[in-house]
Design a protein around this motif. Structure first.
Motif, PDB file in Angstrom:
ATOM      1  N   ILE A  24       0.741  -1.068   0.112  1.00 51.06           N
ATOM      2  CA  ILE A  24       0.041  -0.104   0.046  1.00 51.06           C
ATOM      3  C   ILE A  24       0.701   1.132  -0.091  1.00 51.06           C
ATOM      4  O   ILE A  24       1.883   1.196   0.665  1.00 51.06           O
ATOM      5  CB  ILE A  24      -1.044   0.025   1.156  1.00 51.06           C
ATOM      6  CG1 ILE A  24       0.121  -0.298   2.446  1.00 51.06           C
ATOM      7  CG2 ILE A  24      -2.017  -1.101   1.206  1.00 51.06           C
ATOM      8  CD1 ILE A  24      -1.043   0.108   3.812  1.00 51.06           C
ATOM      9  N   PRO A  25       0.536   2.511  -0.631  1.00 52.27           N
ATOM     10  CA  PRO A  25       1.153   3.640  -0.612  1.00 52.27           C
ATOM     11  C   PRO A  25       1.490   4.201   0.689  1.00 52.27           C
ATOM     12  O   PRO A  25       0.499   3.826   1.773  1.00 52.27           O
ATOM     13  CB  PRO A  25       0.493   4.385  -1.535  1.00 52.27           C
ATOM     14  CG  PRO A  25      -0.807   4.014  -1.653  1.00 52.27           C
ATOM     15  CD  PRO A  25      -0.763   2.572  -1.209  1.00 52.27           C
ATOM     16  N   THR A  26       2.501   4.880   1.005  1.00 52.38           N
ATOM     17  CA  THR A  26       2.747   5.624   2.414  1.00 52.38           C
ATOM     18  C   THR A  26       1.968   6.801   2.237  1.00 52.38           C
ATOM     19  O   THR A  26       2.048   7.594   3.400  1.00 52.38           O
ATOM     20  CB  THR A  26       4.173   5.726   2.635  1.00 52.38           C
ATOM     21  OG1 THR A  26       4.691   6.555   1.559  1.00 52.38           O
ATOM     22  CG2 THR A  26       4.883   4.362   2.631  1.00 52.38           C
ATOM     23  N   GLN A  27       1.151   7.490   1.249  1.00 48.95           N
ATOM     24  CA  GLN A  27       0.673   8.733   1.274  1.00 48.95           C
ATOM     25  C   GLN A  27      -0.715   8.364   0.712  1.00 48.95           C
ATOM     26  O   GLN A  27      -1.072   7.300   0.303  1.00 48.95           O
ATOM     27  CB  GLN A  27       1.349   9.682   0.739  1.00 48.95           C
ATOM     28  CG  GLN A  27       1.692   9.532  -0.752  1.00 48.95           C
ATOM     29  CD  GLN A  27       2.117  10.735  -1.468  1.00 48.95           C
ATOM     30  OE1 GLN A  27       1.973  11.828  -1.327  1.00 48.95           O
ATOM     31  NE2 GLN A  27       3.673  10.566  -2.294  1.00 48.95           N
ATOM     32  N   GLU A  28      -1.539   9.463   0.801  1.00 51.73           N
ATOM     33  CA  GLU A  28      -2.865   9.297   0.392  1.00 51.73           C
ATOM     34  C   GLU A  28      -2.905   9.753  -0.994  1.00 51.73           C
ATOM     35  O   GLU A  28      -2.354  10.374  -1.616  1.00 51.73           O
ATOM     36  CB  GLU A  28      -3.914  10.349   0.987  1.00 51.73           C
ATOM     37  CG  GLU A  28      -4.926   9.611   1.951  1.00 51.73           C
ATOM     38  CD  GLU A  28      -5.865  10.493   2.563  1.00 51.73           C
ATOM     39  OE1 GLU A  28      -6.811  11.143   1.839  1.00 51.73           O
ATOM     40  OE2 GLU A  28      -5.549  10.795   3.666  1.00 51.73           O
ATOM     41  N   TYR A  29      -3.756   8.847  -1.610  1.00 56.08           N
ATOM     42  CA  TYR A  29      -3.937   9.040  -3.404  1.00 56.08           C
ATOM     43  C   TYR A  29      -5.543   9.164  -3.487  1.00 56.08           C
ATOM     44  O   TYR A  29      -6.414   8.619  -2.592  1.00 56.08           O
ATOM     45  CB  TYR A  29      -3.381   7.932  -4.376  1.00 56.08           C
ATOM     46  CG  TYR A  29      -1.793   8.079  -4.140  1.00 56.08           C
ATOM     47  CD1 TYR A  29      -1.337   8.760  -5.390  1.00 56.08           C
ATOM     48  CD2 TYR A  29      -1.060   7.531  -3.253  1.00 56.08           C
ATOM     49  CE1 TYR A  29       0.080   8.944  -5.353  1.00 56.08           C
ATOM     50  CE2 TYR A  29       0.078   7.656  -3.333  1.00 56.08           C
ATOM     51  CZ  TYR A  29       0.864   8.188  -4.325  1.00 56.08           C
ATOM     52  OH  TYR A  29       2.250   8.546  -4.392  1.00 56.08           O
ATOM     53  N   PHE A  30      -5.969   9.936  -4.515  1.00 56.99           N
ATOM     54  CA  PHE A  30      -7.381   9.991  -4.677  1.00 56.99           C
ATOM     55  C   PHE A  30      -8.211   8.757  -5.201  1.00 56.99           C
ATOM     56  O   PHE A  30      -9.211   8.586  -5.065  1.00 56.99           O
ATOM     57  CB  PHE A  30      -7.663  11.277  -5.604  1.00 56.99           C
ATOM     58  CG  PHE A  30      -7.120  12.638  -5.281  1.00 56.99           C
ATOM     59  CD1 PHE A  30      -7.300  12.936  -3.774  1.00 56.99           C
ATOM     60  CD2 PHE A  30      -6.617  13.562  -6.206  1.00 56.99           C
ATOM     61  CE1 PHE A  30      -6.563  14.308  -3.404  1.00 56.99           C
ATOM     62  CE2 PHE A  30      -6.144  14.500  -5.661  1.00 56.99           C
ATOM     63  CZ  PHE A  30      -6.305  14.985  -4.273  1.00 56.99           C
ATOM     64  N   PHE A  31      -7.372   8.077  -6.247  1.00 56.61           N
ATOM     65  CA  PHE A  31      -8.128   7.021  -6.907  1.00 56.61           C
ATOM     66  C   PHE A  31      -6.924   5.796  -7.155  1.00 56.61           C
ATOM     67  O   PHE A  31      -5.816   6.159  -6.786  1.00 56.61           O
ATOM     68  CB  PHE A  31      -8.234   7.371  -8.423  1.00 56.61           C
ATOM     69  CG  PHE A  31      -9.202   8.472  -8.557  1.00 56.61           C
ATOM     70  CD1 PHE A  31     -10.560   8.370  -8.478  1.00 56.61           C
ATOM     71  CD2 PHE A  31      -8.490   9.798  -8.921  1.00 56.61           C
ATOM     72  CE1 PHE A  31     -11.433   9.684  -8.429  1.00 56.61           C
ATOM     73  CE2 PHE A  31      -9.479  10.742  -8.919  1.00 56.61           C
ATOM     74  CZ  PHE A  31     -10.836  11.016  -8.976  1.00 56.61           C
ATOM     75  N   MET A  32      -7.481   4.723  -7.173  1.00 63.07           N
ATOM     76  CA  MET A  32      -6.782   3.453  -7.371  1.00 63.07           C
ATOM     77  C   MET A  32      -7.480   2.364  -8.303  1.00 63.07           C
ATOM     78  O   MET A  32      -8.553   2.441  -8.517  1.00 63.07           O
ATOM     79  CB  MET A  32      -6.550   2.469  -6.006  1.00 63.07           C
ATOM     80  CG  MET A  32      -5.679   1.522  -6.042  1.00 63.07           C
ATOM     81  SD  MET A  32      -6.206  -0.213  -6.760  1.00 63.07           S
ATOM     82  CE  MET A  32      -7.177  -0.856  -5.470  1.00 63.07           C
ATOM     83  N   PHE A  33      -6.527   2.272  -9.343  1.00 64.68           N
ATOM     84  CA  PHE A  33      -6.758   1.267 -10.286  1.00 64.68           C
ATOM     85  C   PHE A  33      -5.863  -0.071 -10.691  1.00 64.68           C
ATOM     86  O   PHE A  33      -4.877   0.257 -10.231  1.00 64.68           O
ATOM     87  CB  PHE A  33      -6.974   2.077 -11.723  1.00 64.68           C
ATOM     88  CG  PHE A  33      -7.912   3.166 -11.956  1.00 64.68           C
ATOM     89  CD1 PHE A  33      -9.173   3.037 -12.291  1.00 64.68           C
ATOM     90  CD2 PHE A  33      -7.386   4.447 -11.488  1.00 64.68           C
ATOM     91  CE1 PHE A  33     -10.096   4.382 -12.418  1.00 64.68           C
ATOM     92  CE2 PHE A  33      -8.218   5.507 -11.799  1.00 64.68           C
ATOM     93  CZ  PHE A  33      -9.460   5.345 -12.183  1.00 64.68           C
ATOM     94  N   GLN A  34      -6.551  -1.003 -10.977  1.00 62.03           N
ATOM     95  CA  GLN A  34      -5.762  -2.135 -11.267  1.00 62.03           C
ATOM     96  C   GLN A  34      -5.713  -2.348 -12.781  1.00 62.03           C
ATOM     97  O   GLN A  34      -6.678  -2.384 -13.431  1.00 62.03           O
ATOM     98  CB  GLN A  34      -6.552  -3.383 -10.869  1.00 62.03           C
ATOM     99  CG  GLN A  34      -6.445  -3.623  -9.273  1.00 62.03           C
ATOM    100  CD  GLN A  34      -6.847  -4.868  -8.694  1.00 62.03           C
ATOM    101  OE1 GLN A  34      -7.796  -5.488  -9.378  1.00 62.03           O
ATOM    102  NE2 GLN A  34      -6.292  -5.560  -7.963  1.00 62.03           N
ATOM    103  N   VAL A  35      -4.506  -2.203 -13.211  1.00 55.08           N
ATOM    104  CA  VAL A  35      -4.326  -1.997 -14.820  1.00 55.08           C
ATOM    105  C   VAL A  35      -3.152  -2.965 -15.141  1.00 55.08           C
ATOM    106  O   VAL A  35      -2.404  -3.424 -14.170  1.00 55.08           O
ATOM    107  CB  VAL A  35      -4.019  -0.549 -14.901  1.00 55.08           C
ATOM    108  CG1 VAL A  35      -5.030   0.336 -14.759  1.00 55.08           C
ATOM    109  CG2 VAL A  35      -2.546  -0.001 -14.241  1.00 55.08           C
TER     110      VAL A  35
END
Length: 105
Positions: A24-35
């Motif tokens: 998981i990322p260590t900072q916040e992101y707006f969106f997550m996609f599996q690509v």
């Protein structure tokens, strides 16, 4: 498949991305996609569009042919060609005069 985490501006243009196979990322992101890997490597060609409340990752069109007007090179008309202003001096001393019979030959 890769987990692609994205931050965007208000128009959906991607401003920051992080691709992770695991974790998981260590900072916040707006969106997550599996690509696929290829999409994750080319995020500059994509943007996020909200379809209702569902975010979608869409390919940005590089050229919009319907908006491009193709003009042939020799399509100017007499009205489109600018004539010199009357203030400009034109040196016609070196131009030989032709008669009507010379033009017709």
């Amino acid at each position: 498949m890769i987990n692609l985490f994205l931050k965007t501006d208000e128009m959906g243009n991607i401003t920051e991305s992080l691709a992770l196979a695991e974790g998981i990322p260590t900072q916040e992101y707006f969106f997550m996609f599996q690509v696929e890997d290829e999409v994750a490597a080319q995020t500059h060609n994509y943007k996020v569009v909200l379809n209702g409340f569902k975010p979608e990752l869409v390919l940005i069109e590089q050229t919009q042919e319907e908006d491009i007007e193709t003009i042939p090179e020799d399509s100017t008309t007499d009205e489109e060609v600018e004539s010199p202003t009357q203030d400009a001096e034109t040196d016609t001393a070196d131009i030989p005069e032709t008669t009507e019979s010379e033009v017709l030959e």
